[in-house]
Design a protein around this motif. Structure first.
Motif, PDB file in Angstrom:
ATOM      1  N   UNK A 176       0.839  -1.194   0.000  1.00  0.00           N
ATOM      2  CA  UNK A 176       0.000   0.000   0.000  1.00  0.00           C
ATOM      3  C   UNK A 176       0.879   1.251   0.000  1.00  0.00           C
ATOM      4  N   UNK A 177       0.255   2.397  -0.177  1.00  0.00           N
ATOM      5  CA  UNK A 177       1.000   3.650  -0.211  1.00  0.00           C
ATOM      6  C   UNK A 177       1.786   3.876   1.067  1.00  0.00           C
ATOM      7  N   UNK A 178       1.178   3.466   2.195  1.00  0.00           N
ATOM      8  CA  UNK A 178       1.832   3.709   3.476  1.00  0.00           C
ATOM      9  C   UNK A 178       2.748   2.559   3.901  1.00  0.00           C
ATOM     10  N   UNK A 179       2.875   1.527   3.083  1.00  0.00           N
ATOM     11  CA  UNK A 179       3.701   0.373   3.441  1.00  0.00           C
ATOM     12  C   UNK A 179       5.177   0.734   3.463  1.00  0.00           C
ATOM     13  N   UNK A 180       5.887   0.224   4.460  1.00  0.00           N
ATOM     14  CA  UNK A 180       7.333   0.426   4.534  1.00  0.00           C
ATOM     15  C   UNK A 180       8.050  -0.265   3.382  1.00  0.00           C
ATOM     16  N   UNK A 181       7.398  -1.302   2.828  1.00  0.00           N
ATOM     17  CA  UNK A 181       8.019  -2.054   1.737  1.00  0.00           C
ATOM     18  C   UNK A 181       8.024  -1.273   0.431  1.00  0.00           C
ATOM     19  N   UNK A 182       7.198  -0.235   0.321  1.00  0.00           N
ATOM     20  CA  UNK A 182       7.132   0.542  -0.914  1.00  0.00           C
ATOM     21  C   UNK A 182       8.483   1.209  -1.179  1.00  0.00           C
ATOM     22  N   UNK A 183       8.985   1.026  -2.401  1.00  0.00           N
ATOM     23  CA  UNK A 183      10.262   1.612  -2.782  1.00  0.00           C
ATOM     24  C   UNK A 183      11.455   0.724  -2.488  1.00  0.00           C
ATOM     25  N   UNK A 184      11.225  -0.451  -1.891  1.00  0.00           N
ATOM     26  CA  UNK A 184      12.307  -1.378  -1.594  1.00  0.00           C
ATOM     27  C   UNK A 184      12.364  -2.485  -2.640  1.00  0.00           C
ATOM     28  N   UNK A 201       9.789 -14.338  -8.531  1.00  0.00           N
ATOM     29  CA  UNK A 201      10.477 -13.589  -7.499  1.00  0.00           C
ATOM     30  C   UNK A 201      11.977 -13.500  -7.733  1.00  0.00           C
ATOM     31  N   UNK A 202      12.580 -14.594  -8.180  1.00  0.00           N
ATOM     32  CA  UNK A 202      14.033 -14.583  -8.381  1.00  0.00           C
ATOM     33  C   UNK A 202      14.450 -13.656  -9.513  1.00  0.00           C
ATOM     34  N   UNK A 203      13.495 -13.364 -10.436  1.00  0.00           N
ATOM     35  CA  UNK A 203      13.809 -12.519 -11.594  1.00  0.00           C
ATOM     36  C   UNK A 203      13.370 -11.074 -11.402  1.00  0.00           C
ATOM     37  N   UNK A 204      12.736 -10.765 -10.271  1.00  0.00           N
ATOM     38  CA  UNK A 204      12.257  -9.398 -10.029  1.00  0.00           C
ATOM     39  C   UNK A 204      13.333  -8.610  -9.287  1.00  0.00           C
ATOM     40  N   UNK A 205      13.862  -7.567  -9.953  1.00  0.00           N
ATOM     41  CA  UNK A 205      14.949  -6.785  -9.361  1.00  0.00           C
ATOM     42  C   UNK A 205      14.576  -5.319  -9.182  1.00  0.00           C
ATOM     43  N   UNK A 206      13.316  -4.965  -9.530  1.00  0.00           N
ATOM     44  CA  UNK A 206      12.906  -3.579  -9.397  1.00  0.00           C
ATOM     45  C   UNK A 206      12.459  -3.250  -7.983  1.00  0.00           C
ATOM     46  N   UNK A 207      11.936  -2.035  -7.817  1.00  0.00           N
ATOM     47  CA  UNK A 207      11.439  -1.607  -6.518  1.00  0.00           C
ATOM     48  C   UNK A 207       9.937  -1.855  -6.437  1.00  0.00           C
ATOM     49  N   UNK A 208       9.474  -2.197  -5.270  1.00  0.00           N
ATOM     50  CA  UNK A 208       8.058  -2.463  -5.056  1.00  0.00           C
ATOM     51  C   UNK A 208       7.261  -1.166  -5.113  1.00  0.00           C
ATOM     52  N   UNK A 209       6.098  -1.249  -5.700  1.00  0.00           N
ATOM     53  CA  UNK A 209       5.222  -0.086  -5.843  1.00  0.00           C
ATOM     54  C   UNK A 209       3.886  -0.362  -5.159  1.00  0.00           C
TER      55      UNK A 209
END
Length: 617
Positions: A231-239, A266-274
């Motif tokens: 979610x927008x407020x998730x700490x995981x956003x941008x990681x 998952x092993x092929x995902x290297x971007x940031x979480x949105x």
């Protein structure tokens, strides 16, 4: 009418039909009731079963009796009996041997007076609570409990469908039936011997699966397939996923990341979480809490995943509910771990088809199955018997939703699957039916059907739950296979098999042929439904008895006992399937305890059968 152009003998056609049927049973691609119905219709088309007699099996006393017993068993579940039993069993203490003696001994007794699957269903949550409170692996308790339910079913007429079938078949061929307690002398000795073996030796042969329970946490039977949303407020956003793992200081396997309905491993995902990303991963309850607390991730609600299908089926009642997708409000909600029963309405249906959130007020958080990795999205999984689900719902209301769904709570015995009431009245009704059967006032089918009807009329069991209690697939199987089993006899197929056995065993004592019949029937019951095994083996048993010119009864008793002893596989009996997920078992685990237990049953039951039911009649 038979299909023209076929010149094969009827017995040959029967063997072809049965061979294909058994192959389909073992393949497991289609449910056993559909396979049985296909066998019946195929037999009609081949002229093996007269068309005007095709569906007479559904009026057979054995079918009616099984349906009545299922209704009465469900009444016991709602009567408060489970709470009385649980309170006593939970007092046994920490010693595993005493826990096994209390659990398995209780299920043996219960299985003699009610359907053995129902008896197991009563005690499964109790076993899970014992495991949790004493920090024990449930795998040490659940397989012995399932096998105990099978042993207990041997003790009375109504304990298991094969006994009912054999009794009805005896009346067809000799104008006499086995009574309520005709099975008891042999069944009690076999059940008590099996109980002693399981409690003293057998439990050591069961696997001890990792992941022990504590009193504070729900029991983690296996890793779940879980969907969590950013979610927008998730700490995981941008990681990135690696940064998320570093943040949590945990190696949690992310199987895939779903973004805009596009899935990337998952092993092929290297971007940031949105915001809006969905993580598909394997985790248990502890990991779920960690991800919610430290990363701000939340479980995906059903209404976020089933909108598309729901909108295509019917117009939404409230557009605002479909326009907005708020995160799940966890205040006042309770998590509960449940197992899917064999009679559950959820089987072969997905969460989108069930619409758990809209119709039952439940949110599916996670799914575990057989300890294997599920690769589908949660919304695409079709539930199976023995699946372990993590559900979330309003406190105090979860139990009301679990009962119609056909799920058993595992993590908490504070949940009741019914309103405890009229226990004494339900027991009196059942006792009256038994007395009527013992005094030959009424046939078993009539006495038990009357008891079921009275239970429904006076409100021991609501009518809706009475219909839900009747296991449709089992009823369809019985009604379809009874004419097919009769075709095996009328076509001469049973006589051919008996003649072959008589030829090979011509120089052997009769008891050796009976032992061979026992082993064959037992093996068959491990790959097909036990009722189907009894229906197929009964004509062969009668032909063998006639060939040796001895009493029918010991041969029929051999089939009754052996068809109920499906200890080698998780698919041979519903009790075995029901503990597969909660116990964390694998397919190959069952024979380790099941094979020696089968040998014990064989060694004990054969001399008992010959003593109680001598060959001379």
């Amino acid at each position: 009418m038979a299909i023209e152009g076929l010149s094969l003998a009827p017995s040959t056609l029967v063997f072809i039909v049965l061979g294909l049927t058994l192959a389909a049973f073992m393949w497991g691609r289609f449910r056993y009731d559909l396979v049985a119905l296909a066998a019946l219709l195929g037999s009609v088309m081949l002229g093996l079963v007269p068309a005007d007699e095709a569906f007479l099996g559904y009026g057979h006393p054995a079918v009616i009796t099984v349906a009545a017993v299922l209704v009465l068993s469900r009444g016991f579940e709602r009567s408060g009996l489970v709470d009385i039993i649980a309170n006593q069993v939970l007092k046994v203490g920490e010693r595993l041997v005493l826990q096994l003696l209390a659990l398995v001994g209780t299920v043996v007794v219960l299985s003699g007076v009610m359907n053995n699957v129902g008896a197991l269903a009563l005690l499964l949550p109790v076993a899970m609570r014992l495991a949790r409170e004493h920090n024990t692996s449930p795998s040490l308790l659940l397989m012995p409990l399932a096998f105990g339910s099978l042993l207990g079913g041997l003790t009375t007429l109504i304990g298991t469908p094969p006994n009912i079938i054999i009794s009805s078949y005896r009346s067809d061929v000799s104008d006499a039936t086995f009574s309520m307690f005709s099975f008891t002398p042999v069944g009690i000795v076999v059940a008590l011997t099996g109980l002693a073996f399981i409690v003293l030796v057998g439990w050591r042969l069961t696997p001890k699966r990792s992941g022990q329970a504590s009193a504070a946490d729900m029991f983690d039977t296996a890793n779940y397939l879980v969907e969590l949303k950013v979610h927008d407020e998730s700490k995981a956003k941008g990681l990135t996923l690696q940064q998320l793992r570093d943040e949590l200081d945990e190696t949690i396997p992310v199987l895939a990341v779903v973004r805009d309905d596009n899935r990337q491993a998952g092993y092929a995902f290297h971007g940031m979480l949105q915001a809006g990303d969905i993580l598909l991963l394997e985790a248990g309850p502890d990991e779920l809490k960690l991800l919610e607390d430290k990363a701000g991730l939340s479980a995906v609600a059903e209404f976020e995943s089933d909108d598309e299908e729901a909108e295509s089926e019917a117009p939404p009642e409230d557009d605002s509910e479909h326009d907005a997708h708020p995160p799940v409000d966890t205040e006042g909600l309770q998590l509960v771990e449940v197992v899917v029963r064999s009679d559950s309405m959820m089987i072969n249906r997905s969460v989108r088809q069930l619409r758990l959130n809209h119709q039952f007020g439940l949110h599916l958080v996670a799914v575990a199955r057989d300890g294997t990795r599920l690769k589908q999205r949660l919304r695409d999984i079709r539930f199976q018997t023995g699946d372990v689900l993590l559900l979330q719902g309003e406190e105090g209301e979860i139990a009301e939703s679990l009962a119609p769904l056909g799920c058993l709570p595992l993590a908490s015995r504070d949940l009741n699957l019914g309103q405890p009431r009229k226990l004494l009245l339900s027991l009196l009704i059942f006792a009256a039916a038994i007395v009527a059967m013992l005094l030959d006032l009424l046939p078993a089918a009539v006495a038990l059907s009357t008891a079921a009807l009275v239970s429904l009329l006076i409100g021991v069991l609501p009518l809706r739950e009475g219909y839900q209690a009747i296991d449709g697939p089992v009823i369809v199987l019985l009604g379809a296979m009874i004419p097919v089993g009769e075709a095996l006899e009328t076509s001469g197929g049973a006589d051919l098999i008996a003649e072959a056995l008589l030829y090979w065993g011509d120089d052997w004592p009769v008891v050796l042929t009976m032992t061979g019949l026992f082993i064959l029937s037992m093996l068959l019951s491990n790959v097909v439904n036990n009722a189907a095994a009894a229906l197929l083996m009964a004509p062969i048993a009668v032909s063998l008895a006639n060939g040796f010119d001895v009493s029918l009864d010991p041969f029929l008793m051999v089939v009754a006992v052996s068809a109920s002893c499906a200890f080698l596989t998780p698919i041979g009996h519903q009790s075995n399937t029901l503990v597969l997920g909660p116990g964390g078992y694998r397919f190959g685990d069952y024979w380790k305890l099941g094979l020696p237990l089968s040998i014990v049953v064989l060694v004990v039951s054969m001399p008992m059968i010959l003593w109680v039911w001598p060959l001379s009649g």
